[in-house]
Motif scaffolding. Structure first.
Motif, PDB file in Angstrom:
ATOM      1  N   UNK A 155       0.861  -1.176   0.000  1.00 12.74           N
ATOM      2  CA  UNK A 155       0.000   0.000   0.000  1.00 12.74           C
ATOM      3  C   UNK A 155       0.900   1.229   0.000  1.00 12.74           C
ATOM      4  N   UNK A 156       0.336   2.377  -0.325  1.00  9.47           N
ATOM      5  CA  UNK A 156       1.120   3.611  -0.283  1.00  9.47           C
ATOM      6  C   UNK A 156       1.652   3.875   1.124  1.00  9.47           C
ATOM      7  N   UNK A 157       0.840   3.557   2.138  1.00  5.73           N
ATOM      8  CA  UNK A 157       1.282   3.781   3.512  1.00  5.73           C
ATOM      9  C   UNK A 157       2.470   2.883   3.846  1.00  5.73           C
ATOM     10  N   UNK A 158       2.432   1.620   3.423  1.00  4.25           N
ATOM     11  CA  UNK A 158       3.558   0.713   3.664  1.00  4.25           C
ATOM     12  C   UNK A 158       4.854   1.287   3.095  1.00  4.25           C
ATOM     13  N   UNK A 159       4.799   1.746   1.862  1.00  2.00           N
ATOM     14  CA  UNK A 159       5.995   2.250   1.202  1.00  2.00           C
ATOM     15  C   UNK A 159       6.519   3.500   1.886  1.00  2.00           C
ATOM     16  N   UNK A 174       5.131  -1.369  13.578  1.00  6.16           N
ATOM     17  CA  UNK A 174       5.862  -2.635  13.561  1.00  6.16           C
ATOM     18  C   UNK A 174       5.024  -3.774  12.994  1.00  6.16           C
ATOM     19  N   UNK A 175       3.800  -3.918  13.479  1.00  4.48           N
ATOM     20  CA  UNK A 175       2.968  -5.045  13.043  1.00  4.48           C
ATOM     21  C   UNK A 175       2.584  -4.914  11.569  1.00  4.48           C
ATOM     22  N   UNK A 176       2.319  -3.692  11.150  1.00 10.38           N
ATOM     23  CA  UNK A 176       1.948  -3.479   9.750  1.00 10.38           C
ATOM     24  C   UNK A 176       3.106  -3.828   8.830  1.00 10.38           C
ATOM     25  N   UNK A 177       4.315  -3.358   9.175  1.00 11.75           N
ATOM     26  CA  UNK A 177       5.476  -3.633   8.343  1.00 11.75           C
ATOM     27  C   UNK A 177       5.837  -5.117   8.358  1.00 11.75           C
ATOM     28  N   UNK A 275      -0.640   0.521 -13.031  1.00 12.08           N
ATOM     29  CA  UNK A 275      -0.737  -0.732 -13.791  1.00 12.08           C
ATOM     30  C   UNK A 275      -1.450  -1.814 -13.006  1.00 12.08           C
ATOM     31  N   UNK A 276      -1.125  -1.964 -11.710  1.00 13.85           N
ATOM     32  CA  UNK A 276      -1.593  -3.118 -10.962  1.00 13.85           C
ATOM     33  C   UNK A 276      -2.706  -2.794  -9.966  1.00 13.85           C
ATOM     34  N   UNK A 277      -2.984  -1.528  -9.754  1.00 16.16           N
ATOM     35  CA  UNK A 277      -4.067  -1.161  -8.848  1.00 16.16           C
ATOM     36  C   UNK A 277      -3.588  -0.442  -7.599  1.00 16.16           C
ATOM     37  N   UNK A 278      -4.306   0.607  -7.217  1.00 17.33           N
ATOM     38  CA  UNK A 278      -3.913   1.440  -6.082  1.00 17.33           C
ATOM     39  C   UNK A 278      -4.435   0.862  -4.776  1.00 17.33           C
ATOM     40  N   UNK A 279      -3.564   0.794  -3.785  1.00 18.99           N
ATOM     41  CA  UNK A 279      -3.961   0.460  -2.421  1.00 18.99           C
ATOM     42  C   UNK A 279      -3.380   1.524  -1.511  1.00 18.99           C
ATOM     43  N   UNK A 280      -4.242   2.179  -0.763  1.00 17.07           N
ATOM     44  CA  UNK A 280      -3.801   3.343   0.012  1.00 17.07           C
ATOM     45  C   UNK A 280      -3.407   2.957   1.435  1.00 17.07           C
ATOM     46  N   UNK A 281      -4.320   2.313   2.166  1.00 20.94           N
ATOM     47  CA  UNK A 281      -4.069   2.023   3.573  1.00 20.94           C
ATOM     48  C   UNK A 281      -4.040   0.519   3.846  1.00 20.94           C
TER      49      UNK A 281
END
Length: 281
Positions: A155-159, A174-177, A275-281
């Motif tokens: 997701x954009x937030x992950x990056x 931490x848990x998300x990453x 190309x592959x689809x947006x994921x925000x959160x």
């Protein structure tokens, strides 16, 4: 484009491509030396023909004559591709992918030390599992810590969190990453089939799979070309993480390389999500 070829025979079992742009000479020399050692182990294991290197100079390559002579003494032929300027990482590798390849082709960064047994173990695994089209190894850093470079779809937030926040703030995520980096499933001993995305620093392909995919998408100049290629590989073959295959990676993130790399990262991320689809959160 100027191509200088020194061939090691009519047949090679493994081809490899390394793209360089103003590389660290010592790191590149270590990469080439480790390729020679891994090739020697492969030969001792009686796993087929020679190794051939495609070295693609996108600009600023130092004098590597000593290292290339050492490769030749180890029985590794090389083809030097130069004179085309800085066309980007993926397009550079595509110059090699358009050439004759071995049964397997290795996409390799110029800051990787290959474990001496890595190629022998990788080919042994691939020969035993014909469904596998792309193998990724266990990747360690300079402190001998496992790098978690297999990824879920980002997701954009992950990056943003992983690439740009200071360590003190990243701890809040931490848990998300850990989920994004597949930390519950990636370790130093369990083979894992079908991780969605794997690192471009060491990608061992069956060459027929790589040719079918037409290599990297040239629209990416730098960053996300490995994400794109990983996802497309799932359409034609299986991807596998094999921790018995080990390499050392001297790498760094875009945020630690300056504003120019941050801009390239953002541009490539936009192309990837479009190309592959947006994921925000």
């Amino acid at each position: 484009m100027i191509t200088n070829t020194i061939l090691s025979g009519d047949h090679f079992e493994v081809s490899a491509s390394v793209v360089v742009f103003r590389p660290d000479r010592m790191l590149l020399a270590r990469t080439l030396a480790s390729l020679a050692l891994a090739s020697a182990t492969l030969k001792r294991a009686d796993q087929g023909g020679a190794v051939h290197l495609y070295l693609i100079d996108n600009g600023g390559m130092p004098d590597m004559a000593e290292s290339l002579d050492a490769l030749a003494r180890a029985g590794i032929g090389h083809t030097l591709i130069e004179g085309h300027g800085n066309v980007g990482y993926g397009r550079g590798h595509n110059f090699a992918i358009s050439q004759p390849l071995g049964r397997y082709h290795l996409i390799l960064n110029p800051d990787i030390d290959i474990n001496p047994s890595a190629l022998a173990k990788a080919l042994e695994f691939m020969d035993a599992h014909p469904e596998a089209g792309l193998l990724t190894p266990a990747i360690f850093d300079d402190a001998d810590q496992l790098q978690y470079l297999c990824r879920q779809y980002p997701t954009l937030l992950d990056l943003f969190v992983r690439g740009f926040l200071p360590a003190s703030v990243r701890r809040l995520f931490t848990h998300r990453l850990a989920r994004y980096e597949m930390r519950a499933r990636i370790n130093g001993y369990d083979t894992l089939w079908d991780p969605p995305i794997v690192s471009g620093c060491f990608m061992l392909f069956r060459s027929d799979v790589l040719k079918k995919l037409s290599g990297f998408d040239p629209r990416y100049f730098l960053y996300f070309e490995d994400y794109d290629l990983s996802l497309r590989t799932h359409d034609v073959a299986r991807v596998v993480y094999v921790p018995a295959v080990r390499v050392l990676h001297h790498g760094g993130g875009a945020s630690r390389k300056g504003a120019g790399h941050i801009r390239m990262f953002a541009v490539s991320a936009f192309k990837f999500f479009n190309r592959f689809g947006w994921k925000w959160l």
